[in-house]
Each structure stands twice: as structure tokens, then as C-alpha cells.
Design a protein around this motif. Structure first.
Motif, PDB file in Angstrom:
ATOM      1  N   UNK A 199      13.554 -11.773  17.846  1.00 34.59           N
ATOM      2  CA  UNK A 199      12.559 -11.703  16.930  1.00 34.59           C
ATOM      3  C   UNK A 199      13.236 -10.928  15.717  1.00 34.59           C
ATOM      4  N   UNK A 200      12.394 -11.103  14.542  1.00 36.55           N
ATOM      5  CA  UNK A 200      12.544 -10.125  13.539  1.00 36.55           C
ATOM      6  C   UNK A 200      11.179  -9.566  13.444  1.00 36.55           C
ATOM      7  N   UNK A 201      11.188  -7.995  13.511  1.00 32.41           N
ATOM      8  CA  UNK A 201      10.289  -7.260  13.539  1.00 32.41           C
ATOM      9  C   UNK A 201      10.335  -6.190  12.515  1.00 32.41           C
ATOM     10  N   UNK A 202       9.126  -5.290  12.426  1.00 35.10           N
ATOM     11  CA  UNK A 202       9.337  -4.313  11.575  1.00 35.10           C
ATOM     12  C   UNK A 202       8.372  -3.120  12.082  1.00 35.10           C
ATOM     13  N   UNK A 203       8.803  -1.890  11.345  1.00 28.40           N
ATOM     14  CA  UNK A 203       8.314  -0.817  11.827  1.00 28.40           C
ATOM     15  C   UNK A 203       7.678   0.221  10.340  1.00 28.40           C
ATOM     16  N   UNK A 243       0.912  -1.204   0.041  1.00 23.69           N
ATOM     17  CA  UNK A 243       0.098   0.184   0.005  1.00 23.69           C
ATOM     18  C   UNK A 243       0.674   1.050  -0.089  1.00 23.69           C
ATOM     19  N   UNK A 244       2.143   1.200  -0.346  1.00 23.11           N
ATOM     20  CA  UNK A 244       3.048   2.338  -0.294  1.00 23.11           C
ATOM     21  C   UNK A 244       3.655   2.827   0.784  1.00 23.11           C
ATOM     22  N   UNK A 245       3.514   1.990   1.992  1.00 24.42           N
ATOM     23  CA  UNK A 245       4.332   2.502   3.194  1.00 24.42           C
ATOM     24  C   UNK A 245       5.559   2.019   3.009  1.00 24.42           C
ATOM     25  N   UNK A 246       6.692   2.715   3.620  1.00 23.91           N
ATOM     26  CA  UNK A 246       8.068   2.369   3.823  1.00 23.91           C
ATOM     27  C   UNK A 246       8.023   1.552   5.192  1.00 23.91           C
ATOM     28  N   UNK A 247       8.770   0.228   4.856  1.00 22.03           N
ATOM     29  CA  UNK A 247       9.009  -0.596   5.919  1.00 22.03           C
ATOM     30  C   UNK A 247      10.494  -0.601   6.186  1.00 22.03           C
ATOM     31  N   UNK A 248      10.797  -0.750   7.402  1.00 23.16           N
ATOM     32  CA  UNK A 248      12.131  -1.201   8.063  1.00 23.16           C
ATOM     33  C   UNK A 248      11.990  -2.206   8.705  1.00 23.16           C
ATOM     34  N   UNK A 249      12.393  -3.463   8.570  1.00 19.29           N
ATOM     35  CA  UNK A 249      12.571  -4.616   9.177  1.00 19.29           C
ATOM     36  C   UNK A 249      14.135  -4.855   9.830  1.00 19.29           C
ATOM     37  N   UNK A 250      13.810  -5.537  10.907  1.00 16.20           N
ATOM     38  CA  UNK A 250      15.306  -5.924  11.436  1.00 16.20           C
ATOM     39  C   UNK A 250      15.059  -6.965  12.749  1.00 16.20           C
ATOM     40  N   UNK A 251      16.295  -7.049  13.206  1.00 13.77           N
ATOM     41  CA  UNK A 251      16.413  -8.254  14.391  1.00 13.77           C
ATOM     42  C   UNK A 251      16.273  -7.271  15.513  1.00 13.77           C
ATOM     43  N   UNK A 252      15.373  -7.991  16.537  1.00 10.75           N
ATOM     44  CA  UNK A 252      15.355  -7.410  17.856  1.00 10.75           C
ATOM     45  C   UNK A 252      15.234  -8.315  18.917  1.00 10.75           C
ATOM     46  N   UNK A 253      16.304  -7.962  19.951  1.00 11.26           N
ATOM     47  CA  UNK A 253      16.614  -8.937  21.328  1.00 11.26           C
ATOM     48  C   UNK A 253      15.856  -8.596  22.263  1.00 11.26           C
ATOM     49  N   UNK A 254      14.899  -7.788  22.322  1.00 11.56           N
ATOM     50  CA  UNK A 254      14.216  -7.145  23.483  1.00 11.56           C
ATOM     51  C   UNK A 254      12.973  -7.953  24.043  1.00 11.56           C
ATOM     52  N   UNK A 255      12.781  -9.021  23.358  1.00 16.09           N
ATOM     53  CA  UNK A 255      11.452  -9.564  23.950  1.00 16.09           C
ATOM     54  C   UNK A 255      11.735 -10.864  24.633  1.00 16.09           C
ATOM     55  N   UNK A 256      13.048 -11.053  25.213  1.00 20.12           N
ATOM     56  CA  UNK A 256      13.303 -12.146  26.118  1.00 20.12           C
ATOM     57  C   UNK A 256      12.511 -12.471  27.086  1.00 20.12           C
TER      58      UNK A 256
END
Length: 236
Positions: free
Chosen positions: A188-192, A168-181
Motif C-alpha cells: 500500500x501507499x500510506x501516510x501519517x 491545513x499546515x500539517x506535515x505529512x510523510x507518505x511512504x510504501x507499506x508492505x504490512x497489509x497482506x
């Protein structure tokens, strides 16, 4: 056609590099939305050599299909006082996205201070095919730059950004995240998502989170398929 071992983009002086790896996380894109400049190759990588006391993301350009390369820019943090760079990603905006014009180049990277006390995923933009760059936004900030993949790890680092454009035209940044322990997820792999061309970023959502304190998905990439669906690949 390049044969053999290919064309050399860059090789560090072994006496100057502070890590035996020399370079890591090489990225390359072909311009497709820059009119007469389409076909130009733009490359960067994590350069494990200091330039004037800091790391930089070097930007190299080739206009002859990768036969020869020229350094056209060094991108570094001039906003937060960090001196270390890592894990770059390059993206060419394919259409107008917020205030970003089609053909704008984006560089995402994970930057951190000398003492490794924090991590920050930052985006820069270039409107002249990589020759000059300016800070666009911070996607997220995480804990100390500390690699510990063990099941008992308590690290809270964020890593390895990857940019793409959603359906839908949104810019996405996906990345690795160690803050859900606290939820039993080692990493986790996350996105904003950003609806305004990367100026601001929405809430965190998971792409993959395996609650067993053992599996560790990382290094996400994503691409749109011809049928309009998206595919994600990652290590685990």
C-alpha cells in the motif's frame, strides 16, 4: 545554463562501492524560504559506499545554479545503531510548522541495521541550510529490509518516504507499506500526519491500497496544484 551531460555532483570509486548501482534515489531542492540564500541548491542521494564503516546521506550544496557542488555534511544514524541508509527525501519547510521555523530543512530516510532485520523511517532537521543536522523523530518502523514483489510474498518492509505540507499546515510523510497482506494488499501507499512539526505522528491512513495480491503501488510523490488541490504520482 549547463549543457551536455550536466555538472557532476558525485561519482563513486568503482573499487569502493558495494553495489554496482553506485548511487540511487537522487534528490534535489531549491531553497525558497531562506531569505538571501534563496536559489541555493541542496542535493542528496543513496550513496552505496561506506564512510568509516557505515553508509551516510551526503548533503551537497551549489550556489551557482548547479555548475559546481560542495559536500557540506554527511548525515547518519547516531540513535539506533543502524549502519545502512536508503531512499532519502529532502524538504524545505515553507512556513512555521509547530516548532519548525520556515526555511528549516528536513531529511527523511529509511535506515536499517547490517543484518537487515528491520526498517525505520527517520527524519532529521537542519536550521543552517544543510550544514548541521539533528534527529527529529521516527515516523514508523517496519519489518526486515527484504524486497520480494511476488504475489506470495510475506515481507513487511516499509520504503521510500516523501514529505509534503498538507492544506491545513500539517506535515505529512507518505511512504510504501508492505504490512497489509492480511487484507490482500501486496503493498500500500500510506501516510501519517504530524500537527506538531514532526515531533509526533498520527495514525496510518491509506493513499492507495489495491486488494488483489498482484498490483504493487510504490515510490509516492505529492504536490499542491495552483487550485489548492493535491496530486499524487506513483509507480504500480
Amino acid at each position: 545554463v549547463t549543457e551536455g551531460n550536466g555538472a557532476l555532483v558525485y561519482a563513486p570509486d568503482p573499487t569502493e562501492t558495494f553495489d554496482d548501482a553506485g548511487t540511487t534515489y537522487a534528490r534535489i531542492i531549491t531553497l525558497k524560504h531562506n531569505g538571501q540564500y534563496n536559489g541555493t541548491l541542496i542535493a542528496t542521494f543513496d550513496q552505496l559506499v561506506e564512510v568509516n564503516g557505515r553508509q551516510v546521506y551526503p548533503i551537497y550544496r551549489s550556489t551557482d545554479n548547479g555548475e559546481t557542488w560542495n559536500l557540506i555534511a554527511n548525515v547518519y544514524d547516531n540513535m539506533f545503531g543502524t549502519t545502512r541508509t536508503s531512499q532519502p527525501d529532502l524538504f524545505e519547510v515553507p512556513q512555521q510548522v509547530g516548532n519548525l521555523k520556515a526555511g528549516t530543512l528536513l531529511l527523511a530516510g529509511n535506515i536499517f541495521p547490517e543484518d537487515k532485520s528491520s526498517t525505520r523511517i527517520v527524519i532529521w532537521k537542519s536550521e543552517d541550510r544543510g550544514e548541521t543536522w539533528s534527529y527529529l523523530s521516527t515516523v514508523d518502523t517496519g519489518g526486515p529490509y527484504d524486497y520480494d514483489p511476488s504475489p506470495g510474498s510475506t515481507t513487511t518492509t516499509i520504503w521510500e518516504p516523501f514529505l509534503y505540507l498538507a492544506a491545513y499546515g500539517d506535515l505529512v510523510c507518505a511512504y510504501s507499506d508492505e504490512r497489509q497482506k492480511n487484507d490482500g494488499i501486496l503493498q500500500a501507499l500510506v501516510l501519517r500526519k504530524s500537527t506538531d512539526g514532526g515531533q509526533t505522528w498520527g495514525p496510518l491512513s491509506n493513499i492507495a491500497g489495491i486488494p488483489n495480491n498482484n498490483d504493487r503501488p510504490g515510490m509516492v510523490t505529492a504536490a499542491e496544484l495552483p487550485n489548492g488541490k493535491f496530486i499524487t504520482t506513483y509507480e504500480v
